[in-house]
Scaffold this motif. Structure first.
Motif, PDB file in Angstrom:
ATOM      1  N   VAL A  47     -20.543  51.046   4.248  1.00  0.00           N
ATOM      2  CA  VAL A  47     -19.859  49.965   3.965  1.00  0.00           C
ATOM      3  C   VAL A  47     -20.703  48.997   3.312  1.00  0.00           C
ATOM      4  O   VAL A  47     -22.009  49.232   3.048  1.00  0.00           O
ATOM      5  N   GLU A  48     -20.325  48.073   2.321  1.00  0.00           N
ATOM      6  CA  GLU A  48     -20.893  47.303   1.780  1.00  0.00           C
ATOM      7  C   GLU A  48     -21.167  46.002   2.830  1.00  0.00           C
ATOM      8  O   GLU A  48     -20.238  45.683   3.425  1.00  0.00           O
ATOM      9  N   SER A  49     -22.444  45.463   2.588  1.00  0.00           N
ATOM     10  CA  SER A  49     -22.558  44.417   3.526  1.00  0.00           C
ATOM     11  C   SER A  49     -23.694  43.375   3.166  1.00  0.00           C
ATOM     12  O   SER A  49     -24.691  44.045   2.228  1.00  0.00           O
ATOM     13  N   ARG A  50     -23.788  42.448   3.488  1.00  0.00           N
ATOM     14  CA  ARG A  50     -25.037  41.217   3.243  1.00  0.00           C
ATOM     15  C   ARG A  50     -25.986  41.967   4.187  1.00  0.00           C
ATOM     16  O   ARG A  50     -25.829  41.793   5.314  1.00  0.00           O
ATOM     17  N   LEU A  51     -27.276  42.129   3.518  1.00  0.00           N
ATOM     18  CA  LEU A  51     -28.516  42.702   4.319  1.00  0.00           C
ATOM     19  C   LEU A  51     -29.383  41.471   4.533  1.00  0.00           C
ATOM     20  O   LEU A  51     -29.312  40.485   4.060  1.00  0.00           O
ATOM     21  N   ALA A  52     -30.330  41.707   5.404  1.00  0.00           N
ATOM     22  CA  ALA A  52     -31.336  40.542   6.037  1.00  0.00           C
ATOM     23  C   ALA A  52     -32.195  40.031   5.040  1.00  0.00           C
ATOM     24  O   ALA A  52     -32.749  39.131   5.061  1.00  0.00           O
ATOM     25  N   ALA A  53     -32.480  40.729   3.631  1.00  0.00           N
ATOM     26  CA  ALA A  53     -33.271  40.154   2.664  1.00  0.00           C
ATOM     27  C   ALA A  53     -32.660  40.740   1.352  1.00  0.00           C
ATOM     28  O   ALA A  53     -32.304  41.658   1.240  1.00  0.00           O
ATOM     29  N   ASP A  54     -33.007  39.691   0.515  1.00  0.00           N
ATOM     30  CA  ASP A  54     -32.648  40.152  -0.979  1.00  0.00           C
ATOM     31  C   ASP A  54     -33.009  41.475  -1.644  1.00  0.00           C
ATOM     32  O   ASP A  54     -32.354  42.156  -2.205  1.00  0.00           O
ATOM     33  N   ASP A  55     -34.211  42.033  -1.246  1.00  0.00           N
ATOM     34  CA  ASP A  55     -34.471  43.083  -1.718  1.00  0.00           C
ATOM     35  C   ASP A  55     -34.481  44.370  -0.920  1.00  0.00           C
ATOM     36  O   ASP A  55     -34.783  45.631  -1.237  1.00  0.00           O
ATOM     37  N   ILE A  56     -33.588  44.247   0.302  1.00  0.00           N
ATOM     38  CA  ILE A  56     -33.147  45.504   1.012  1.00  0.00           C
ATOM     39  C   ILE A  56     -31.735  45.737   0.344  1.00  0.00           C
ATOM     40  O   ILE A  56     -30.879  44.984   0.331  1.00  0.00           O
ATOM     41  N   LEU A  57     -31.767  46.945  -0.161  1.00  0.00           N
ATOM     42  CA  LEU A  57     -30.559  47.372  -0.834  1.00  0.00           C
ATOM     43  C   LEU A  57     -29.791  48.465   0.112  1.00  0.00           C
ATOM     44  O   LEU A  57     -28.536  48.548  -0.101  1.00  0.00           O
ATOM     45  N   VAL A  58     -30.351  48.916   1.136  1.00  0.00           N
ATOM     46  CA  VAL A  58     -29.578  49.736   1.747  1.00  0.00           C
ATOM     47  C   VAL A  58     -30.436  49.848   3.421  1.00  0.00           C
ATOM     48  O   VAL A  58     -31.558  49.718   3.384  1.00  0.00           O
ATOM     49  N   GLU A  59     -29.651  50.035   4.360  1.00  0.00           N
ATOM     50  CA  GLU A  59     -29.891  50.300   5.847  1.00  0.00           C
ATOM     51  C   GLU A  59     -29.003  51.578   6.190  1.00  0.00           C
ATOM     52  O   GLU A  59     -27.978  51.393   5.999  1.00  0.00           O
ATOM     53  N   ILE A  60     -29.998  52.049   6.940  1.00  0.00           N
ATOM     54  CA  ILE A  60     -29.488  53.414   7.544  1.00  0.00           C
ATOM     55  C   ILE A  60     -29.737  53.439   9.193  1.00  0.00           C
ATOM     56  O   ILE A  60     -30.821  53.108   9.494  1.00  0.00           O
ATOM     57  N   GLN A  61     -28.585  53.907  10.002  1.00  0.00           N
ATOM     58  CA  GLN A  61     -28.833  53.894  11.273  1.00  0.00           C
ATOM     59  C   GLN A  61     -28.265  55.406  11.853  1.00  0.00           C
ATOM     60  O   GLN A  61     -27.230  55.521  11.191  1.00  0.00           O
ATOM     61  N   VAL A  62     -28.834  56.104  12.480  1.00  0.00           N
ATOM     62  CA  VAL A  62     -28.267  57.450  13.060  1.00  0.00           C
ATOM     63  C   VAL A  62     -28.374  57.843  14.769  1.00  0.00           C
ATOM     64  O   VAL A  62     -29.184  56.991  15.287  1.00  0.00           O
ATOM     65  N   GLN A  63     -27.554  58.361  15.041  1.00  0.00           N
ATOM     66  CA  GLN A  63     -27.758  58.985  16.359  1.00  0.00           C
ATOM     67  C   GLN A  63     -27.763  60.502  16.479  1.00  0.00           C
ATOM     68  O   GLN A  63     -26.979  61.089  15.815  1.00  0.00           O
ATOM     69  N   ALA A  64     -28.532  61.155  17.201  1.00  0.00           N
ATOM     70  CA  ALA A  64     -28.670  62.516  17.302  1.00  0.00           C
ATOM     71  C   ALA A  64     -28.544  63.168  18.527  1.00  0.00           C
ATOM     72  O   ALA A  64     -29.163  62.500  19.496  1.00  0.00           O
ATOM     73  N   LEU A  65     -28.529  64.410  18.740  1.00  0.00           N
ATOM     74  CA  LEU A  65     -28.637  64.995  20.036  1.00  0.00           C
ATOM     75  C   LEU A  65     -30.011  65.347  20.016  1.00  0.00           C
ATOM     76  O   LEU A  65     -30.935  65.847  19.195  1.00  0.00           O
ATOM     77  N   VAL A  66     -30.463  65.413  21.401  1.00  0.00           N
ATOM     78  CA  VAL A  66     -31.968  65.830  21.632  1.00  0.00           C
ATOM     79  C   VAL A  66     -31.929  67.235  21.997  1.00  0.00           C
ATOM     80  O   VAL A  66     -31.248  67.683  22.863  1.00  0.00           O
TER      81      VAL A  66
END
Length: 114
Positions: free
Chosen positions: A95-114
């Motif tokens: 999705v498109e979102s306003r991020l925490a700082a101007d120089d942050i262009l992308v943020e990624i979060q994942v969940q995985a099986l262990v």
């Protein structure tokens, strides 16, 4: 049982519970590049955090990606597709979102099986 890694006063970078590794949203350490470079930086971090949790990218079940500008979707996907195992891709949302700082262009979060 819950195991936390790289705990700050605000969050854990990795939390392992009930057979899952939950990674916090990650941004690039080096923000001097474009979306493709920032995405590659984040994916390398994800590899390291998943290893810390005892798993790897082939066991990711879901990924969430936030882009400062959804017009950079293809640029982000160039880095993602070079990294992800094409035989074992996770479910994913971008999705498109306003991020925490101007120089942050992308943020990624994942969940995985262990």
């Amino acid at each position: 049982m819950i195991t936390r890694h790289e705990v700050t006063g605000r969050l854990s970078k990795v939390l392992v519970a009930n057979g899952f590794a939950f990674l916090s949203g990650l941004t690039a350490k080096d923000r001097s590049g474009g979306v493709k470079e920032q995405t590659a930086d984040i994916l390398a971090q994800i590899d390291n955090y998943l290893a810390m949790a005892g798993t790897d990218k082939t066991r990711i079940v879901v990924g969430n990606i936030w882009l400062k500008d959804v017009g950079t979707f293809n640029e982000m996907n160039q880095a993602w597709e070079a990294w992800v195992d094409p035989k074992q891709p996770p479910a994913r949302a971008t999705v498109e979102s306003r991020l925490a700082a101007d120089d942050i262009l992308v943020e990624i979060q994942v969940q995985a099986l262990v």
